[in-house]
Motif scaffolding. Structure first.
Motif, PDB file in Angstrom:
ATOM      1  N   ILE A 165       0.868  -1.184   0.000  1.00  0.00           N
ATOM      2  CA  ILE A 165       0.000   0.000   0.000  1.00  0.00           C
ATOM      3  C   ILE A 165       0.901   1.229   0.000  1.00  0.00           C
ATOM      4  O   ILE A 165       1.722   1.411   0.896  1.00  0.00           O
ATOM      5  N   VAL A 207     -12.123   8.759   1.612  1.00  0.00           N
ATOM      6  CA  VAL A 207     -13.386   7.996   1.617  1.00  0.00           C
ATOM      7  C   VAL A 207     -13.890   7.869   3.051  1.00  0.00           C
ATOM      8  O   VAL A 207     -15.094   8.005   3.311  1.00  0.00           O
ATOM      9  N   ALA A 208     -12.990   7.597   4.014  1.00  0.00           N
ATOM     10  CA  ALA A 208     -13.401   7.465   5.410  1.00  0.00           C
ATOM     11  C   ALA A 208     -13.950   8.791   5.929  1.00  0.00           C
ATOM     12  O   ALA A 208     -14.941   8.825   6.673  1.00  0.00           O
ATOM     13  N   ALA A 244      -9.373   1.307  14.652  1.00  0.00           N
ATOM     14  CA  ALA A 244      -8.613   0.600  13.614  1.00  0.00           C
ATOM     15  C   ALA A 244      -7.162   0.409  14.065  1.00  0.00           C
ATOM     16  O   ALA A 244      -6.561  -0.663  13.874  1.00  0.00           O
ATOM     17  N   VAL A 289      -6.403   8.045  -0.555  1.00  0.00           N
ATOM     18  CA  VAL A 289      -7.746   7.747  -1.076  1.00  0.00           C
ATOM     19  C   VAL A 289      -8.610   7.152   0.029  1.00  0.00           C
ATOM     20  O   VAL A 289      -9.786   7.514   0.192  1.00  0.00           O
ATOM     21  N   ILE A 290      -8.038   6.210   0.824  1.00  0.00           N
ATOM     22  CA  ILE A 290      -8.791   5.592   1.921  1.00  0.00           C
ATOM     23  C   ILE A 290      -9.178   6.647   2.958  1.00  0.00           C
ATOM     24  O   ILE A 290     -10.309   6.655   3.478  1.00  0.00           O
ATOM     25  N   ALA A 291      -8.289   7.580   3.283  1.00  0.00           N
ATOM     26  CA  ALA A 291      -8.580   8.624   4.268  1.00  0.00           C
ATOM     27  C   ALA A 291      -9.700   9.528   3.769  1.00  0.00           C
ATOM     28  O   ALA A 291     -10.602   9.917   4.538  1.00  0.00           O
ATOM     29  N   SER A 311      -0.425   7.088  -1.996  1.00  0.00           N
ATOM     30  CA  SER A 311      -1.622   7.510  -2.749  1.00  0.00           C
ATOM     31  C   SER A 311      -2.838   6.680  -2.351  1.00  0.00           C
ATOM     32  O   SER A 311      -3.951   7.217  -2.237  1.00  0.00           O
ATOM     33  N   GLU A 312      -2.638   5.359  -2.119  1.00  0.00           N
ATOM     34  CA  GLU A 312      -3.768   4.536  -1.692  1.00  0.00           C
ATOM     35  C   GLU A 312      -4.247   4.939  -0.296  1.00  0.00           C
ATOM     36  O   GLU A 312      -5.450   4.961  -0.022  1.00  0.00           O
ATOM     37  N   LEU A 313      -3.307   5.237   0.623  1.00  0.00           N
ATOM     38  CA  LEU A 313      -3.694   5.685   1.960  1.00  0.00           C
ATOM     39  C   LEU A 313      -4.477   7.002   1.906  1.00  0.00           C
ATOM     40  O   LEU A 313      -5.433   7.208   2.660  1.00  0.00           O
TER      41      LEU A 313
END
Length: 153
Positions: free
Chosen positions: A4, A15-16, A32, A11-13, A7-9
C-alpha cells in the motif's frame, strides 16, 4: 505483505472522512489502530512461538546426534578394549607356553649326559637341593663336570 503506497492511503482517508464524517473519524481511527496493534502483537507471538519450537527441535536433534556419537564411540572403545584383552590373553598364553618350554625341555632335547638326571622342576626333599644336580655322578667318568653355582667351603 500488502503493498500500500501513499496515494492509496490518501484515497482511503478521503473515503473514510466522507463516509464517517468529521465527528466519528477520530474514534474509528483509534479503533482501527487498536485492531492493527492487536493483530501485529498476535502475529509476533505466533512467530516467536514458532521460532522457539524450531530452536527446541534443533536442540533435540543436536542432542540426539551427540548421543548417537557417544554410543558409537562407546561401542568402538568396548570393541578395542575386548581386542586388546584378547591379545593380552594370547600373549600371556604364549608367554606361559614359552616359560614351560624353557623350564622343562623335552627329554629328546636333553644332551645324553643329562638324561639320567632328575628334573630341576622337581621339589627338593626337606628344603635341601639334590646332590645329583650339584655334583657330577660317579658314573660320568670321562664326562666334563657340571658347574655348580653353590659355593663349597
Amino acid at each position: 505483505m500488502f503493498d500500500i503506497g501513499f496515494s492509496e492511503l490518501l484515497v482511503i482517508a478521503v473515503v473514510a472522512l466522507v463516509v464517517l464524517g468529521p465527528e466519528r473519524l477520530p474514534k474509528a481511527a483509534r479503533f482501527a489502530g487498536l485492531w492493527v496493534r492487536r493483530a501485529r502483537n498476535q502475529w509476533d507471538s505466533v512467530k516467536q512461538e514458532l521460532e522457539r519450537e524450531l530452536q527446541a527441535e534443533e536442540i533435540k536433534r543436536q542432542m540426539q546426534d551427540v548421543r548417537q556419537g557417544m554410543q558409537d564411540t562407546e561401542n568402538q572403545l568396548r570393541a578395542s578394549g575386548e581386542a586388546i584383552r584378547r591379545e593380552a590373553q594370547e600373549a600371556q598364553q604364549q608367554g606361559d607356553t614359552l616359560a614351560q618350554e624353557v623350564r622343562a625341555p623335552a627329554p629328546a632335547d636333553l644332551p645324553p649326559h643329562m638324561s639320567d638326571l632328575p628334573h630341576a622342576d622337581a621339589p627338593a626333599q626337606d628344603g635341601v637341593a639334590s646332590e645329583t644336580t650339584a655334583a657330577p655322578s660317579p658314573e660320568a667318568g670321562s664326562r666334563p663336570p657340571t658347574q655348580s653355582t653353590e659355593r663349597q667351603p
